[in-house]
Motif scaffolding. Structure first.
Motif, PDB file in Angstrom:
ATOM      1  N   ILE A 279      41.359  -3.593 -62.641  1.00 61.09           N
ATOM      2  CA  ILE A 279      41.571  -2.773 -63.831  1.00 61.09           C
ATOM      3  C   ILE A 279      40.513  -3.110 -64.885  1.00 61.09           C
ATOM      4  O   ILE A 279      39.944  -2.220 -65.520  1.00 61.09           O
ATOM      5  CB  ILE A 279      42.997  -2.985 -64.403  1.00 61.09           C
ATOM      6  N   ARG A 280      40.223  -4.398 -65.054  1.00 65.24           N
ATOM      7  CA  ARG A 280      39.219  -4.833 -66.039  1.00 65.24           C
ATOM      8  C   ARG A 280      37.871  -4.192 -65.748  1.00 65.24           C
ATOM      9  O   ARG A 280      37.167  -3.761 -66.663  1.00 65.24           O
ATOM     10  CB  ARG A 280      39.096  -6.364 -66.022  1.00 65.24           C
ATOM     11  N   LEU A 281      37.503  -4.100 -64.485  1.00 67.90           N
ATOM     12  CA  LEU A 281      36.233  -3.492 -64.108  1.00 67.90           C
ATOM     13  C   LEU A 281      36.214  -1.977 -64.344  1.00 67.90           C
ATOM     14  O   LEU A 281      35.151  -1.359 -64.313  1.00 67.90           O
ATOM     15  CB  LEU A 281      35.915  -3.788 -62.643  1.00 67.90           C
ATOM     16  N   SER A 282      37.382  -1.388 -64.578  1.00 67.31           N
ATOM     17  CA  SER A 282      37.476   0.057 -64.785  1.00 67.31           C
ATOM     18  C   SER A 282      37.478   0.455 -66.257  1.00 67.31           C
ATOM     19  O   SER A 282      37.588   1.642 -66.570  1.00 67.31           O
ATOM     20  CB  SER A 282      38.745   0.596 -64.112  1.00 67.31           C
ATOM     21  N   ILE A 283      37.383  -0.505 -67.169  1.00 66.45           N
ATOM     22  CA  ILE A 283      37.321  -0.189 -68.592  1.00 66.45           C
ATOM     23  C   ILE A 283      36.107   0.706 -68.844  1.00 66.45           C
ATOM     24  O   ILE A 283      35.028   0.478 -68.307  1.00 66.45           O
ATOM     25  CB  ILE A 283      37.238  -1.478 -69.446  1.00 66.45           C
ATOM     26  N   SER A 284      36.304   1.730 -69.637  1.00 68.77           N
ATOM     27  CA  SER A 284      35.278   2.725 -69.989  1.00 68.77           C
ATOM     28  C   SER A 284      34.889   3.611 -68.811  1.00 68.77           C
ATOM     29  O   SER A 284      33.864   4.290 -68.857  1.00 68.77           O
ATOM     30  CB  SER A 284      34.031   2.063 -70.578  1.00 68.77           C
ATOM     31  N   GLU A 285      35.680   3.614 -67.753  1.00 74.85           N
ATOM     32  CA  GLU A 285      35.440   4.464 -66.583  1.00 74.85           C
ATOM     33  C   GLU A 285      36.600   5.456 -66.450  1.00 74.85           C
ATOM     34  O   GLU A 285      37.696   5.222 -66.938  1.00 74.85           O
ATOM     35  CB  GLU A 285      35.366   3.624 -65.302  1.00 74.85           C
ATOM     36  N   ARG A 286      36.338   6.559 -65.759  1.00 74.18           N
ATOM     37  CA  ARG A 286      37.416   7.519 -65.472  1.00 74.18           C
ATOM     38  C   ARG A 286      38.306   6.952 -64.382  1.00 74.18           C
ATOM     39  O   ARG A 286      37.809   6.393 -63.398  1.00 74.18           O
ATOM     40  CB  ARG A 286      36.842   8.860 -65.037  1.00 74.18           C
ATOM     41  N   VAL A 287      39.610   7.055 -64.572  1.00 75.04           N
ATOM     42  CA  VAL A 287      40.584   6.568 -63.599  1.00 75.04           C
ATOM     43  C   VAL A 287      41.637   7.636 -63.354  1.00 75.04           C
ATOM     44  O   VAL A 287      41.813   8.552 -64.154  1.00 75.04           O
ATOM     45  CB  VAL A 287      41.276   5.258 -64.071  1.00 75.04           C
ATOM     46  N   LEU A 288      42.336   7.485 -62.242  1.00 75.80           N
ATOM     47  CA  LEU A 288      43.498   8.301 -61.913  1.00 75.80           C
ATOM     48  C   LEU A 288      44.711   7.413 -62.076  1.00 75.80           C
ATOM     49  O   LEU A 288      44.754   6.307 -61.523  1.00 75.80           O
ATOM     50  CB  LEU A 288      43.422   8.808 -60.470  1.00 75.80           C
ATOM     51  N   VAL A 289      45.695   7.875 -62.836  1.00 75.15           N
ATOM     52  CA  VAL A 289      46.939   7.130 -63.037  1.00 75.15           C
ATOM     53  C   VAL A 289      48.081   8.007 -62.560  1.00 75.15           C
ATOM     54  O   VAL A 289      48.250   9.132 -63.039  1.00 75.15           O
ATOM     55  CB  VAL A 289      47.145   6.754 -64.522  1.00 75.15           C
ATOM     56  N   LYS A 290      48.863   7.514 -61.596  1.00 74.58           N
ATOM     57  CA  LYS A 290      50.057   8.226 -61.146  1.00 74.58           C
ATOM     58  C   LYS A 290      51.248   7.628 -61.868  1.00 74.58           C
ATOM     59  O   LYS A 290      51.396   6.404 -61.947  1.00 74.58           O
ATOM     60  CB  LYS A 290      50.224   8.123 -59.631  1.00 74.58           C
ATOM     61  N   LEU A 291      52.120   8.518 -62.357  1.00 72.43           N
ATOM     62  CA  LEU A 291      53.288   8.107 -63.134  1.00 72.43           C
ATOM     63  C   LEU A 291      54.575   8.556 -62.465  1.00 72.43           C
ATOM     64  O   LEU A 291      54.579   9.478 -61.640  1.00 72.43           O
ATOM     65  CB  LEU A 291      53.222   8.728 -64.539  1.00 72.43           C
ATOM     66  N   ARG A 292      55.663   7.932 -62.855  1.00 73.61           N
ATOM     67  CA  ARG A 292      56.981   8.393 -62.409  1.00 73.61           C
ATOM     68  C   ARG A 292      57.186   9.822 -62.900  1.00 73.61           C
ATOM     69  O   ARG A 292      56.596  10.237 -63.886  1.00 73.61           O
ATOM     70  CB  ARG A 292      58.076   7.503 -62.990  1.00 73.61           C
TER      71      ARG A 292
END
Length: 92
Positions: free
Chosen positions: A13-26
């Protein structure tokens, strides 16, 4: 595979700071956006967010499923960690 400094799950997660991510939620929701910050509870601050909501509807007479997809955009969003199922970093 080269060592990217990933020894613990939060390192990814730390390496993904300032990057686009996909987050799946309930609740059949997904977020795609730029990760700005996180904490140990997986609370997230995201920017330039596109939220996708999947609403599965089942016809009572036939049992056929219909999926309604809704999208909305937000400039900035706080995501409460207890709703997070998955955080996918960008491809490396």
């Amino acid at each position: 595979m080269p060592d990217l400094g990933v020894n613990e799950p939060f390192d990814l997660i730390r390496l993904s700071i300032s990057e686009r991510v996909l987050v799946k939620l309930r609740g059949d929701r997904e977020l795609r956006g730029v990760l700005h910050a996180y904490d140990g509870h997986m609370n997230l601050i995201m920017g330039d967010v596109e939220e996708t909501i999947y609403d599965v509807q089942v016809a009572e007479d036939t049992g056929a499923e219909t999926i309604k997809v809704s999208k909305r955009n937000a400039e900035m969003m706080f995501v409460r960690g207890d709703g997070v199922i998955l955080v996918s970093p960008p491809r490396m």
